[in-house]
Every structure is written in C-alpha cells, then in structure tokens.
Design a protein around this motif. Structure first.
Motif: not given
Length: 257
Positions: A145-146, A152-159
């Motif tokens: 959810e981070e 300039g782009y909203e990014c979501r975290r993945a591991n």
C-alpha cells in the motif's frame, strides 16, 4: 433536498471529467540515475586476508572520491517494447582501483519484448561482449500500500526476491501502462520508475519522463557480441572466475542482474 442532490451531481460530474482527462503514457523516454554507495560496497569487500592493502586503498579512495557513484541511462518504450541504454561515462573522472567494480558499472544494453516475454541483452563482461537472448525473468512481486512520487508520477511499492537472495524494492506507476523498467526489472502492472537493492547498496530512479512518440531506431535491439542464453553466460563467467575466491560470487551476481 434539491441543493444536496445538485451538489452531488456536480461533484460526480467533475470527478468523471477528471477521470476522462487522465492521460496514460504508452510511448516515451525515461532518464534514470543509478546510485551506488561505493563506501559501503568497498567496506564489505575488506576481510582479514586482504585488509593489509585494501584498508589503505579504501582510505585513499575516501579522500579523493564521493560516497555515491552516479551513472545515467535511458529507457525508451513504446507499447510492449523497451530499450534500456546506459549513457557512456566520462572516463576522465577515474575512480582508480575500484573504478571497474561490476556492481557499480553499467554493463547492459537490454531490448525487451514484453508481449513475447523475451529479451536481447548486450552484456560487457570485462574485456568480452556477449549477446544474450532468453526469456524475461519471472519475478514474484508483492504489491504493498506504500506510495511515493517519482519524476512527477505517483508510484506504488512492490517487493521481491531475485536470484534466490537479492531483496528488491520497486516503485511503479499505472499511469504508464507498460510493464517494463530499468535493467531487467519488469512484470508489474505499470512502468517501474524506481528500483532499490538495499543490501547491494545500489538503486535506479527516474529523474525525468518525456511523453513523446518513439522511433524504430530508438528501439533497435543490440546485435553485437558472442551469442548465448542466460545459462550459457553464467557458466562462462563461473568458469572464468573460478580462481577468484569469494569475489567471484559478487561479480557473478552483478553480471546476472
């Protein structure tokens, strides 16, 4: 009663208009910056067998060089194809004894066909050049959810874990619906704009994104080098470095990324 309903319809209409105006980029060029924490990298390579000369070399390096080595690259993309290209470094800025470390160097030019799940990579391994053709790496990403903003782009975290032991943190944006990324990182539902390998002391983050048409020449796959697949390359490197002791595994890991 009418006023709240009117307000609700106005808000809904505004949200719908904004959603319709969102632009999804499918063609463009991304500039990436690779940062390597050289101090941490060198410190990890010092042990009881080499400390007599490595420690003094490290001390001299710290006096003349910054902590982070910065390298630049581009990623051209169009629909389901990408081309990752390192930008040649200025050789006049010599980093001496540690300048050619494969972890901090940019060794790969990689063309990826996402639709076919295949890639062609030109890999520079010391004095040799190889042309590796194989399937793209399958990465078992776990999306979180981070979020954070990158270029300039909203990014979501993945591991994820790659090569059995390397912990990867990636940030992707669904506003660029192309499942690519820097180097050989891909497989998320949007473009990867940031990658960090915390335990390897290295990261790649986008610094700018140009939303524009990309020509065929900008997506031309590399053609030079001794042809083989991933398995053949790993066997070749392992054979060449078999007398290098513990450092052989460090170098092999770097060339495998």
């Amino acid at each position: 009663m009418k006023q709240p309903l009117i307000l609700l319809f106005l808000l809904f209409g505004s949200a719908l208009t904004q959603a319709q105006n969102v632009r999804f980029t499918t063609d463009g060029v991304i500039e990436f910056e690779k940062k390597t924490n050289m101090y941490a990298l060198i410190k990890k390579s010092i042990n009881k067998d080499n400390s007599s000369y490595m420690q003094s070399a490290f001390d001299a390096y710290k006096k003349s060089q910054p902590q982070f080595k910065v390298s630049k690259s581009t990623l051209a993309f169009s629909k389901d194809r990408t081309l990752f290209t390192p930008i040649k470094e200025d050789n006049s800025n010599s980093r001496g004894f540690f300048g050619d470390d494969p972890t901090s160097s940019q060794n790969n030019t990689i063309f990826t066909d996402l639709a076919k799940s295949s890639f062609i990579a030109q890999k520079n391994v010391y004095e040799e050049t190889y042309l590796v053709k194989d399937s793209t790496r399958k990465i078992n990403w776990k999306v979180t959810e981070e979020t954070r903003e990158i270029a300039g782009y909203e990014c979501r975290r993945a591991n994820a874990i790659v090569l059995d032991s390397i912990y990867v943190v990636a940030f992707y944006t669904d506003k660029i619906p192309v499942s690519g990324g820097p180097e050989s990182f891909s497989g998320l539902p949007g473009m990867i704009l940031g990658v960090a390998l915390p335990h390897e002391n290295v990261s790649w983050f986008a610094t700018s994104i140009k939303d524009r048409p990309v020509t065929e020449s900008e997506l031309k796959a590399p053609v030079k080098g001794k042809q083989m697949n991933n398995k053949g390359l790993m066997e070749t490197i392992q054979s060449a470095l078999k007398s290098w002791g513990e450092y052989a595994q460090v170098a092999l890991k770097a060339f495998s990324l």
